[in-house]
Design a protein around this motif. Structure first.
Motif, PDB file in Angstrom:
ATOM      1  N   VAL A  89       0.792  -1.173  -0.095  1.00 54.53           N
ATOM      2  CA  VAL A  89      -0.119   0.408  -0.005  1.00 54.53           C
ATOM      3  C   VAL A  89       0.919   1.109  -0.086  1.00 54.53           C
ATOM      4  CG1 VAL A  89      -0.351  -0.125   2.602  1.00 54.53           C
ATOM      5  CG2 VAL A  89      -2.146   0.958   0.982  1.00 54.53           C
ATOM      6  N   VAL A  90       2.096   1.151   0.636  1.00 56.91           N
ATOM      7  CA  VAL A  90       2.981   1.894   0.346  1.00 56.91           C
ATOM      8  C   VAL A  90       4.365   1.408   0.121  1.00 56.91           C
ATOM      9  CG1 VAL A  90       2.417   4.335   1.553  1.00 56.91           C
ATOM     10  CG2 VAL A  90       3.421   2.263   2.883  1.00 56.91           C
ATOM     11  N   HIS A  91       5.522   2.149  -0.559  1.00 55.00           N
ATOM     12  CA  HIS A  91       6.709   1.512  -0.851  1.00 55.00           C
ATOM     13  C   HIS A  91       6.725   0.282  -1.760  1.00 55.00           C
ATOM     14  CE1 HIS A  91       9.190   3.334   2.467  1.00 55.00           C
ATOM     15  NE2 HIS A  91       8.147   3.372   3.035  1.00 55.00           N
ATOM     16  N   VAL A 127      17.831  -7.001   2.369  1.00 57.48           N
ATOM     17  CA  VAL A 127      17.423  -5.574   2.495  1.00 57.48           C
ATOM     18  C   VAL A 127      16.787  -5.225   1.199  1.00 57.48           C
ATOM     19  CG1 VAL A 127      18.574  -3.318   2.479  1.00 57.48           C
ATOM     20  CG2 VAL A 127      19.867  -5.123   3.335  1.00 57.48           C
ATOM     21  N   ARG A 128      15.767  -4.389   1.523  1.00 62.26           N
ATOM     22  CA  ARG A 128      14.863  -4.056   0.264  1.00 62.26           C
ATOM     23  C   ARG A 128      14.816  -2.518   0.455  1.00 62.26           C
ATOM     24  NH1 ARG A 128       9.478  -2.717  -0.709  1.00 62.26           N
ATOM     25  NH2 ARG A 128       8.632  -3.102  -2.740  1.00 62.26           N
ATOM     26  N   PHE A 129      15.164  -1.990  -0.834  1.00 57.84           N
ATOM     27  CA  PHE A 129      15.258  -0.217  -0.947  1.00 57.84           C
ATOM     28  C   PHE A 129      13.785  -0.228  -1.706  1.00 57.84           C
ATOM     29  CE2 PHE A 129      19.711  -1.652  -1.047  1.00 57.84           C
ATOM     30  CZ  PHE A 129      20.157  -0.964  -0.032  1.00 57.84           C
ATOM     31  N   VAL A 162      13.064  -1.516   9.993  1.00 57.43           N
ATOM     32  CA  VAL A 162      12.269  -1.013   8.865  1.00 57.43           C
ATOM     33  C   VAL A 162      12.551   0.442   8.629  1.00 57.43           C
ATOM     34  CG1 VAL A 162      10.145  -1.278   7.687  1.00 57.43           C
ATOM     35  CG2 VAL A 162      10.657  -2.870   9.271  1.00 57.43           C
ATOM     36  N   GLY A 163      13.629   0.867   8.371  1.00 55.88           N
ATOM     37  CA  GLY A 163      13.880   2.592   8.044  1.00 55.88           C
ATOM     38  C   GLY A 163      13.770   3.148   6.786  1.00 55.88           C
ATOM     39  N   ASN A 164      14.122   4.272   6.950  1.00 59.86           N
ATOM     40  CA  ASN A 164      14.202   5.143   5.665  1.00 59.86           C
ATOM     41  C   ASN A 164      15.493   5.750   5.431  1.00 59.86           C
ATOM     42  OD1 ASN A 164      11.435   4.645   4.917  1.00 59.86           O
ATOM     43  ND2 ASN A 164      10.881   6.398   5.972  1.00 59.86           N
ATOM     44  N   ASN A 165      15.897   6.516   4.251  1.00 62.21           N
ATOM     45  CA  ASN A 165      17.032   7.154   3.910  1.00 62.21           C
ATOM     46  C   ASN A 165      16.896   8.719   4.599  1.00 62.21           C
ATOM     47  OD1 ASN A 165      15.440   8.445   2.101  1.00 62.21           O
ATOM     48  ND2 ASN A 165      16.815   8.840   0.593  1.00 62.21           N
ATOM     49  N   GLN A 351       7.865 -11.063  -1.988  1.00 63.51           N
ATOM     50  CA  GLN A 351       7.293 -11.601  -0.628  1.00 63.51           C
ATOM     51  C   GLN A 351       7.902 -11.260   0.427  1.00 63.51           C
ATOM     52  OE1 GLN A 351       4.871 -15.510  -1.847  1.00 63.51           O
ATOM     53  NE2 GLN A 351       6.857 -15.869  -2.202  1.00 63.51           N
ATOM     54  N   VAL A 352       8.969 -10.524   0.392  1.00 58.85           N
ATOM     55  CA  VAL A 352       9.716 -10.584   1.690  1.00 58.85           C
ATOM     56  C   VAL A 352       8.589  -9.743   2.608  1.00 58.85           C
ATOM     57  CG1 VAL A 352      10.992  -8.226   0.959  1.00 58.85           C
ATOM     58  CG2 VAL A 352      11.932  -9.829   2.902  1.00 58.85           C
ATOM     59  N   ALA A 353       8.536  -9.866   3.863  1.00 60.98           N
ATOM     60  CA  ALA A 353       7.268  -9.095   4.634  1.00 60.98           C
ATOM     61  C   ALA A 353       8.234  -8.609   5.981  1.00 60.98           C
ATOM     62  CB  ALA A 353       6.531 -10.239   5.176  1.00 60.98           C
ATOM     63  N   ASP A 380      -0.579  -6.553   9.949  1.00 60.52           N
ATOM     64  CA  ASP A 380      -1.925  -6.501   9.467  1.00 60.52           C
ATOM     65  C   ASP A 380      -1.683  -6.633   7.772  1.00 60.52           C
ATOM     66  OD1 ASP A 380      -4.578  -6.296   9.632  1.00 60.52           O
ATOM     67  OD2 ASP A 380      -4.471  -4.082   9.007  1.00 60.52           O
ATOM     68  N   THR A 381      -0.875  -5.616   7.110  1.00 57.77           N
ATOM     69  CA  THR A 381      -0.773  -5.429   6.031  1.00 57.77           C
ATOM     70  C   THR A 381       0.029  -6.869   5.243  1.00 57.77           C
ATOM     71  OG1 THR A 381      -0.314  -3.994   4.258  1.00 57.77           O
ATOM     72  CG2 THR A 381       1.398  -4.301   5.730  1.00 57.77           C
ATOM     73  N   GLN A 382       0.954  -7.414   5.875  1.00 60.10           N
ATOM     74  CA  GLN A 382       1.520  -8.716   5.458  1.00 60.10           C
ATOM     75  C   GLN A 382       0.215  -9.743   5.286  1.00 60.10           C
ATOM     76  OE1 GLN A 382       3.742  -7.520   4.066  1.00 60.10           O
ATOM     77  NE2 GLN A 382       5.074  -6.485   5.561  1.00 60.10           N
TER      78      GLN A 382
HETATM   79 FE1  HDD Z   1       6.080   2.105   6.922  1.00 63.26          FE
HETATM   80  C1  HDD Z   1       6.047  -0.150   4.493  1.00 63.26           C
HETATM   81  C2  HDD Z   1       9.317   2.535   6.656  1.00 63.26           C
HETATM   82  C3  HDD Z   1       5.864   4.741   9.090  1.00 63.26           C
HETATM   83  C4  HDD Z   1       2.796   1.669   7.525  1.00 63.26           C
HETATM   84  N1  HDD Z   1       7.274   1.293   5.792  1.00 63.26           N
HETATM   85  C5  HDD Z   1       7.235   0.426   4.821  1.00 63.26           C
HETATM   86  C6  HDD Z   1       8.487   0.156   4.059  1.00 63.26           C
HETATM   87  C7  HDD Z   1       9.399   0.851   4.536  1.00 63.26           C
HETATM   88  C8  HDD Z   1       8.703   1.862   5.786  1.00 63.26           C
HETATM   89  C9  HDD Z   1      10.971   0.837   4.493  1.00 63.26           C
HETATM   90  C10 HDD Z   1       8.737  -0.944   2.998  1.00 63.26           C
HETATM   91  C11 HDD Z   1       9.011  -2.403   3.859  1.00 63.26           C
HETATM   92  C12 HDD Z   1       9.403  -2.998   2.349  1.00 63.26           C
HETATM   93  O1  HDD Z   1      10.338  -2.851   1.805  1.00 63.26           O
HETATM   94  O2  HDD Z   1       8.668  -4.248   2.323  1.00 63.26           O
HETATM   95  N2  HDD Z   1       7.183   3.511   7.616  1.00 63.26           N
HETATM   96  C13 HDD Z   1       8.626   3.397   7.404  1.00 63.26           C
HETATM   97  C14 HDD Z   1       9.438   4.439   8.101  1.00 63.26           C
HETATM   98  C15 HDD Z   1       8.300   5.040   8.873  1.00 63.26           C
HETATM   99  C16 HDD Z   1       7.264   4.528   8.480  1.00 63.26           C
HETATM  100  C17 HDD Z   1      10.857   4.712   8.391  1.00 63.26           C
HETATM  101  C18 HDD Z   1       8.479   6.116   9.934  1.00 63.26           C
HETATM  102  C19 HDD Z   1       9.293   6.162  10.780  1.00 63.26           C
HETATM  103  N3  HDD Z   1       4.501   2.938   7.924  1.00 63.26           N
HETATM  104  C20 HDD Z   1       4.735   3.960   8.935  1.00 63.26           C
HETATM  105  C21 HDD Z   1       3.627   4.286   9.652  1.00 63.26           C
HETATM  106  C22 HDD Z   1       2.558   3.368   9.174  1.00 63.26           C
HETATM  107  C23 HDD Z   1       3.451   2.609   8.195  1.00 63.26           C
HETATM  108  C24 HDD Z   1       3.479   5.407  10.642  1.00 63.26           C
HETATM  109  C25 HDD Z   1       1.109   2.892   9.608  1.00 63.26           C
HETATM  110  C26 HDD Z   1       0.824   3.402  10.858  1.00 63.26           C
HETATM  111  N4  HDD Z   1       4.509   0.929   6.132  1.00 63.26           N
HETATM  112  C27 HDD Z   1       3.304   0.727   6.417  1.00 63.26           C
HETATM  113  C28 HDD Z   1       2.756  -0.320   5.887  1.00 63.26           C
HETATM  114  C29 HDD Z   1       3.596  -1.054   4.832  1.00 63.26           C
HETATM  115  C30 HDD Z   1       4.978  -0.134   5.354  1.00 63.26           C
HETATM  116  C31 HDD Z   1       1.261  -0.170   5.509  1.00 63.26           C
HETATM  117  C32 HDD Z   1       3.318  -1.091   3.455  1.00 63.26           C
HETATM  118  C33 HDD Z   1       3.868  -2.508   3.040  1.00 63.26           C
HETATM  119  C34 HDD Z   1       4.463  -3.085   4.173  1.00 63.26           C
HETATM  120  O3  HDD Z   1       4.108  -2.241   5.389  1.00 63.26           O
HETATM  121  O4  HDD Z   1       5.022  -4.015   4.154  1.00 63.26           O
HETATM  122  O5  HDD Z   1       2.493  -1.515   7.143  1.00 63.26           O
END
Ligand code: HDD
Length: 701
Positions: A89-91, A127-129, A162-165, A351-353, A380-382
């Motif tokens: 749903v994101v990323h 690692v997944r970017f 599960v970080g960001n850049n 498929q990595v979760a 939940d999303t996985q």
């Molecule tokens: Fe998130 C994916 C990083 C806040 C809900 N997030 C996702 C991924 C990354 C991040 C790198 C991709 C993982 C992958 O490669 O599969 N997200 C962050 C960071 C955050 C952040 C660094 C703030 C510090 N995220 C955040 C919030 C929520 C989510 C506040 C919901 C309350 N994020 C998700 C998700 C995703 C996700 C909907 C979508 C796909 C997944 O999880 O696997 O659950």
């Protein structure tokens, strides 16, 4: 149920077993595609029935109807119809690779986490970017945050960081996450724009959420258009805890620091790269690993205690704030190396979760509300995305340490324990696993008190001071890029009120910045916004700038050499030698992909035809051509743009004297110190040495 890592061979191996035969189509074995039918294994259906004809459906009569009983056809189409799973749903757009994490400095005094107990110990990593906003098929160089998600398969379970850049986030409370993501993704009525924040909905939301101002400064900077995944930092963002064997806790922030230094592209380049190679980042990672140039990051930790947290200007539980490295130094304790590409994109990268709740003994959460909210969302999303609770059975997600539990059944259950005991406690003699208080995960016994309320704490109220600190920490070039980024994005907002509202916030960050953006938009500055808490002046932090933390060599970078028939082979060879000595790569761009014939009669193969290899794909460029070759290239638009773009993007440029006609045709007037003439092979090393700085920024000024 007991599992061990031998149960988790690589995907290719799994595929072999699953198909009870060898897989002829393994990556890297393209030659096997050409094996004769006699050598190949027999094609079967998924039920294992040998197939006699895979070209024609079963028909009644030569021109008659297709028959329903054609089970091979139906099975093939049925499976194809179900090949896609929901994208994240994101990323959604991302790229993964395998590697390992090595502890370089043990920290048992800080944590009992098994991977930090001994210097030299290693654990496998994946690692997944990713980019955040775009769909799975969007382009790599969107202006966006990059995900930096790391799965570490430790001896005591999987730890997902599960970080960001970018070390901070847009929002403080997870209840706003759906609003944030709705606002940045395509607008719901029209279904566009794709993979970009340059539209009304995003800026409308942002301008109504001042807590996002700090992160917006980062996303408008060149951090949001990295040159490569290999050249960007990663951050765990939240404050976590490290807990040692005695139960003592310290706060920690995690940092990944690229060994190759930081580097981004410029916006005009990003736009053009997206057209020239939408897969620029994933191709870069794939090529680097396949070439044996393994990307590497150091793991650093900022360690602090309650006393530090109490005297810090901001709340360490607020994910919109960072702790400057000057205030709390980063201590390097390990390294992450990516040394293996995936065998199967779907099986591994798709498929990595990752789940933020995946932590291991010795690491714990804090009360950062955003982190707590994430702990729900990822699991939940996985479940939705991967179709049920058994996504941990998929090889890429399964721990590589022994597992014993009573979870059972569900869709696609792959681990099916035998025996009678599937509950606990039980009195059977081999009644299965039991909890072990000596080594099991224990939550840090933090004392809690308070009234149940919905609120935003006062300690989260300052939204502008760190945004200003970020801006004043940048070089002049970087500050200009931030102003240009904001101007570009806001100029895509149709509604003037939204633009003005953003300008009212920018004034609280930096007056000059606000004025530059207002001038760029053609607006008068509105009244400044009213802050919930007045910003304070903080010291600049050099670590926040990309250019102050750039590379020290051309290692890992790419030189594009434009060549023509009649080129000077010796000059070309000298360039290649100098680049390779530095640890860089070379790509040859020629008028035709078949390559060129040099003046000494030697043949040189090309990697790119000129219109498929624009200079935006390279960190620096050289033009090694004959007089005739230069004249021919001067008659082609992509030939001229090769030089004009390289010049406009402040790249280092080297040319043999014969390239003069092309230079003139490209509209570049005059030369500067970022442009060098290759009169002989001896000039090549000096040029490549100059390229260590990657850009000649004086040109932009
Ligand atoms: Fe998130 C994916 C990083 C806040 C809900 N997030 C996702 C991924 C990354 C991040 C790198 C991709 C993982 C992958 O490669 O599969 N997200 C962050 C960071 C955050 C952040 C660094 C703030 C510090 N995220 C955040 C919030 C929520 C989510 C506040 C919901 C309350 N994020 C998700 C998700 C995703 C996700 C909907 C979508 C796909 C997944 O999880 O696997 O659950």
């Amino acid at each position: 149920m007991a599992e061990d890592r031998d149960l988790y061979p690589s995907t290719a191996d799994t595929q072999k077993t699953a198909e009870s035969g060898t897989c002829p189509y393994e990556t890297g074995n393209a030659g096997e595609l050409h094996q004769t039918p006699g050598d190949a294994p027999t094609l079967t259906t998924a039920q294992g029935v040998p197939v006699a004809d895979d070209q024609n459906t079963l028909r009644g009569g030569e021109r008659g109807p297709a028959l329903m009983e054609d089970f091979h056809f139906r099975e093939k189409i049925f499976h194809f119809d179900h090949e896609r799973i929901p994208e994240r749903v994101v990323h959604a757009r991302g790229y993964g690779a395998h590697g390992y994490f090595e502890c370089t400095e043990a920290i048992p005094e800080l944590t009992s986490a098994s991977l930090f107990q001994e210097a030299g110990s290693k654990v496998p990593a994946f690692v997944r970017f990713s980019t955040v906003a775009g769909n799975k098929g969007s382009f790599d160089l969107a202006r966006d945050v990059r995900g930096f998600a790391v799965k570490l398969y430790t001896e005591e379970g999987n730890w997902d960081l599960v970080g960001n850049n970018i070390p901070v986030f847009f929002i403080q409370d997870p209840i706003k996450f759906p609003d944030l993501i709705h606002s940045v993704k395509a607008e719901p009525d029209r279904g566009f724009p794709q993979a970009q924040s340059a539209h009304d909905n995003f800026w409308d939301f942002i301008s109504l959420m001042p807590e996002s101002m700090h992160m917006v400064m980062w996303t408008m900077s060149d951090r949001a258009i990295p040159r490569s995944f290999r050249f960007m930092e990663g951050f765990g963002v939240h404050t976590f805890r490290l807990v040692n064997a005695e139960g003592k806790s310290h706060f920690v922030k995690f940092h990944w620091k690229p060994k190759l230094g930081l580097q981004s592209v410029v916006w005009d380049e990003a736009v053009k790269i997206n057209g020239a190679d939408p897969d620029f980042h994933r191709r870069d990672l794939w090529d680097a690993i396949r070439n044996g140039d393994f990307p590497e990051w150091e793991l650093g930790v900022q360690i602090f205690d309650d006393a530090f947290a109490d005297k810090f200007d901001f709340d360490v539980l607020d994910a919109t704030k960072l702790i400057p490295e000057e205030d709390c130094p980063v201590r390097i304790i390990g390294r992450l190396v990516l040394d293996r590409t995936v065998d199967n994109f779907f099986a591994e990268t798709e498929q990595v979760a990752f789940c933020t709740q995946n932590i291991v003994p010795g690491i714990d959460f804090t009360n950062d509300p955003l982190l707590q909210g994430r702990n729900f969302s990822y699991l939940d999303t996985q479940t939705k995305r991967l179709g049920g609770p058994n996504f941990t059975h998929i090889p890429i997600n399964a721990p590589k340490c022994p597992m014993h539990h009573f979870q059972q059944d569900g869709h696609m259950a792959m681990h099916n324990p035998t025996g009678r005991a599937n509950y606990e406690p039980n009195s059977w003699s081999k009644g299965g696993p039991r909890a072990d208080p000596r080594r099991g995960f224990k939550s840090y016994p933090e004392e809690l008190e308070g009234t149940k309320r919905r609120l935003r704490p006062e300690s989260f109220a300052d939204h502008y001071s760190q945004a200003r600190q970020f801006y004043i920490s940048q070089t002049k070039v970087e500050q200009d890029h931030i102003a240009n980024g904001l101007t570009f994005e806001l100029s895509k907002c149709v509604v003037e009120d939204i633009r003005l509202r953003v300008l009212s916030h920018l004034q609280l960050i930096d007056g000059d910045l606000a004025q530059k953006v207002a001038d760029g938009l053609g607006h008068d500055l509105p009244e400044p916004a009213t802050p919930a808490r007045a910003p304070v002046d903080l010291k600049p932090s050099d670590k926040l700038s990309i250019l102050k933390n750039g590379p020290s060599s051309f290692k890992g970078r790419k030189l594009g050499i434009l060549v023509s028939d009649g080129m000077d082979r010796a000059v070309y060879d000298a360039l290649v030698e100098a680049v390779e000595a530095e640890g860089g790569m070379v790509e040859v761009v020629a008028p035709k992909v078949g390559g060129v014939t040099a003046s000494d009669g030697s043949k040189l193969a090309a990697n790119q035809k000129i219109d498929g290899g624009p200079s935006v794909l390279y960190d620096a460029v050289a033009v090694v051509v004959s007089t005739q070759g230069a004249a021919a290239l001067a008659g082609m638009l992509p030939g001229k743009q090769f030089l004009s773009d390289a010049f406009g993007h402040s790249k280092f440029i080297a040319m043999t004297p014969e390239a003069a006609t092309l230079l003139e045709a490209s509209g570049v007037n005059g030369t500067d110190e970022g442009m060098m003439t290759l009169r002989s092979p001896a000039d090549a090393p000096a040029f490549v040495k100059a390229c260590r700085a990657v850009r000649f920024w004086q040109r932009e000024a």
